[in-house]
Design a protein around this motif. Sequence first.
Motif, PDB file in Angstrom:
ATOM      1  N   ARG A  31     118.651 -27.732  81.557  1.00  0.00           N
ATOM      2  CA  ARG A  31     119.940 -28.000  82.214  1.00  0.00           C
ATOM      3  C   ARG A  31     120.378 -29.451  82.051  1.00  0.00           C
ATOM      4  N   THR A  32     119.430 -30.359  81.912  1.00  0.00           N
ATOM      5  CA  THR A  32     119.772 -31.784  81.929  1.00  0.00           C
ATOM      6  C   THR A  32     119.397 -32.554  80.666  1.00  0.00           C
ATOM      7  N   THR A  33     118.627 -31.945  79.780  1.00  0.00           N
ATOM      8  CA  THR A  33     118.072 -32.673  78.637  1.00  0.00           C
ATOM      9  C   THR A  33     118.362 -31.917  77.344  1.00  0.00           C
ATOM     10  N   PRO A  34     118.836 -32.602  76.309  1.00  0.00           N
ATOM     11  CA  PRO A  34     119.003 -31.927  75.022  1.00  0.00           C
ATOM     12  C   PRO A  34     117.673 -31.338  74.547  1.00  0.00           C
ATOM     13  N   TYR A  35     117.757 -30.192  73.907  1.00  0.00           N
ATOM     14  CA  TYR A  35     116.556 -29.476  73.462  1.00  0.00           C
ATOM     15  C   TYR A  35     115.620 -30.362  72.660  1.00  0.00           C
ATOM     16  N   ALA A  36     116.166 -31.141  71.741  1.00  0.00           N
ATOM     17  CA  ALA A  36     115.331 -31.983  70.869  1.00  0.00           C
ATOM     18  C   ALA A  36     114.511 -32.995  71.653  1.00  0.00           C
ATOM     19  N   LEU A  37     114.952 -33.363  72.856  1.00  0.00           N
ATOM     20  CA  LEU A  37     114.241 -34.356  73.658  1.00  0.00           C
ATOM     21  C   LEU A  37     113.268 -33.743  74.667  1.00  0.00           C
ATOM     22  N   GLU A 100     130.887 -21.471  87.604  1.00  0.00           N
ATOM     23  CA  GLU A 100     130.597 -22.663  88.416  1.00  0.00           C
ATOM     24  C   GLU A 100     129.086 -22.852  88.559  1.00  0.00           C
ATOM     25  N   ARG A 101     128.370 -21.749  88.674  1.00  0.00           N
ATOM     26  CA  ARG A 101     126.917 -21.798  88.835  1.00  0.00           C
ATOM     27  C   ARG A 101     126.205 -21.982  87.501  1.00  0.00           C
ATOM     28  N   ASP A 102     126.614 -21.231  86.465  1.00  0.00           N
ATOM     29  CA  ASP A 102     125.830 -21.172  85.224  1.00  0.00           C
ATOM     30  C   ASP A 102     126.619 -21.477  83.950  1.00  0.00           C
ATOM     31  N   GLY A 103     127.868 -21.851  84.066  1.00  0.00           N
ATOM     32  CA  GLY A 103     128.683 -22.064  82.867  1.00  0.00           C
ATOM     33  C   GLY A 103     128.141 -23.123  81.933  1.00  0.00           C
ATOM     34  N   ASP A 104     127.711 -24.229  82.488  1.00  0.00           N
ATOM     35  CA  ASP A 104     127.189 -25.297  81.634  1.00  0.00           C
ATOM     36  C   ASP A 104     125.892 -24.882  80.943  1.00  0.00           C
ATOM     37  N   LEU A 105     125.069 -24.087  81.626  1.00  0.00           N
ATOM     38  CA  LEU A 105     123.838 -23.583  81.021  1.00  0.00           C
ATOM     39  C   LEU A 105     124.160 -22.648  79.858  1.00  0.00           C
ATOM     40  N   ILE A 106     125.117 -21.756  80.054  1.00  0.00           N
ATOM     41  CA  ILE A 106     125.510 -20.831  78.991  1.00  0.00           C
ATOM     42  C   ILE A 106     126.029 -21.614  77.790  1.00  0.00           C
ATOM     43  N   ALA A 107     126.856 -22.600  78.046  1.00  0.00           N
ATOM     44  CA  ALA A 107     127.387 -23.425  76.957  1.00  0.00           C
ATOM     45  C   ALA A 107     126.254 -24.146  76.235  1.00  0.00           C
ATOM     46  N   ASP A 160     136.047 -16.745  77.843  1.00  0.00           N
ATOM     47  CA  ASP A 160     134.848 -17.355  77.275  1.00  0.00           C
ATOM     48  C   ASP A 160     134.501 -18.629  78.046  1.00  0.00           C
ATOM     49  N   VAL A 161     133.235 -18.947  78.092  1.00  0.00           N
ATOM     50  CA  VAL A 161     132.782 -20.131  78.817  1.00  0.00           C
ATOM     51  C   VAL A 161     133.419 -21.405  78.265  1.00  0.00           C
ATOM     52  N   ARG A 162     133.722 -21.431  76.982  1.00  0.00           N
ATOM     53  CA  ARG A 162     134.326 -22.629  76.402  1.00  0.00           C
ATOM     54  C   ARG A 162     135.735 -22.852  76.932  1.00  0.00           C
ATOM     55  N   CYS A 163     136.471 -21.775  77.158  1.00  0.00           N
ATOM     56  CA  CYS A 163     137.811 -21.908  77.748  1.00  0.00           C
ATOM     57  C   CYS A 163     137.684 -22.454  79.169  1.00  0.00           C
ATOM     58  N   TRP A 164     136.727 -21.912  79.924  1.00  0.00           N
ATOM     59  CA  TRP A 164     136.488 -22.408  81.280  1.00  0.00           C
ATOM     60  C   TRP A 164     136.131 -23.891  81.242  1.00  0.00           C
ATOM     61  N   VAL A 166     136.966 -26.165  79.004  1.00  0.00           N
ATOM     62  CA  VAL A 166     138.155 -26.970  78.687  1.00  0.00           C
ATOM     63  C   VAL A 166     138.976 -27.198  79.953  1.00  0.00           C
ATOM     64  N   LEU A 167     139.226 -26.111  80.670  1.00  0.00           N
ATOM     65  CA  LEU A 167     140.034 -26.222  81.888  1.00  0.00           C
ATOM     66  C   LEU A 167     139.326 -27.060  82.951  1.00  0.00           C
ATOM     67  N   ARG A 168     138.062 -26.756  83.171  1.00  0.00           N
ATOM     68  CA  ARG A 168     137.321 -27.350  84.296  1.00  0.00           C
ATOM     69  C   ARG A 168     136.874 -28.779  84.009  1.00  0.00           C
ATOM     70  N   HIS A 169     136.291 -28.996  82.843  1.00  0.00           N
ATOM     71  CA  HIS A 169     135.703 -30.308  82.547  1.00  0.00           C
ATOM     72  C   HIS A 169     136.639 -31.216  81.750  1.00  0.00           C
ATOM     73  N   GLU A 170     137.208 -30.683  80.667  1.00  0.00           N
ATOM     74  CA  GLU A 170     138.033 -31.541  79.820  1.00  0.00           C
ATOM     75  C   GLU A 170     139.384 -31.857  80.455  1.00  0.00           C
ATOM     76  N   ARG A 171     139.991 -30.860  81.093  1.00  0.00           N
ATOM     77  CA  ARG A 171     141.289 -31.091  81.729  1.00  0.00           C
ATOM     78  C   ARG A 171     141.157 -31.473  83.195  1.00  0.00           C
ATOM     79  N   GLY A 172     139.972 -31.333  83.759  1.00  0.00           N
ATOM     80  CA  GLY A 172     139.716 -31.799  85.116  1.00  0.00           C
ATOM     81  C   GLY A 172     140.325 -30.962  86.225  1.00  0.00           C
ATOM     82  N   LEU A 173     140.601 -29.692  85.950  1.00  0.00           N
ATOM     83  CA  LEU A 173     141.141 -28.839  87.007  1.00  0.00           C
ATOM     84  C   LEU A 173     140.072 -28.562  88.055  1.00  0.00           C
ATOM     85  N   THR A 174     140.501 -28.346  89.280  1.00  0.00           N
ATOM     86  CA  THR A 174     139.556 -27.951  90.324  1.00  0.00           C
ATOM     87  C   THR A 174     139.107 -26.524  90.053  1.00  0.00           C
TER      88      THR A 174
END
Length: 191
Positions: A31-37, A100-107, A160-164, A166-174
């Motif tokens: 969840r917090t570390t790139p795979y290679a590390l 909200e719970r697992d989107g970043d993990l899926i990405a 798709d999680v990538r659309c979520w 973009v909206l949530r993280h890149e565009r900063g929507l609540t």
Amino acid sequence: MNTRRYQMSSRADAAERTAQSLLDAMLARFRTTPYALIRLDDVAADAEVTVQTAIRRFGGKEQLTAALAAREIERIASDRGDAAFASPETAVAALCAYYERDGDLIARFEQEAIAIPALAELARHGRAVHLAWIDEVLGAGLGGGPDRDRRLAQLVAVLDVRCWQVLRHERGLTASETRLALEELVGSVLG
């Protein structure tokens, strides 16, 4: 005879607990570390086992990561399958809560699948689960006819999680703004 069966059962239970501890430790790192590390030694230490135990149980970091992805995809499919949806809005709300719970993990799984061959097949399976869920939950609103496949593809892209992301993280929507945006997009596809 019963004592031997009990001992074998206890060993199997202990082995399963060890496996789950390793998977949980890998999940926390992933969840917090790139795979290679991520180092297998650190994952084993987090799970309070030796690296030899981790290797004996999973074979290595790539196999442990693949087992983690398989477990999480199964959990995700189960979570989605357990929910009943009365409308597209409730489906989108449930998906947004899940993201909200697992989107970043899926990405992260999707991103790492490029570099980890064992994850590539699991990522394809995860996308198939997503498609099947969308078709089951929203497919009736698509009707039939020649446009159905195109409109289903639109729903898959919109949800798709990538659309979520973009909206949530890149565009900063609540969270609620993101949910509303996705509801509007789904509504435009369903008509």
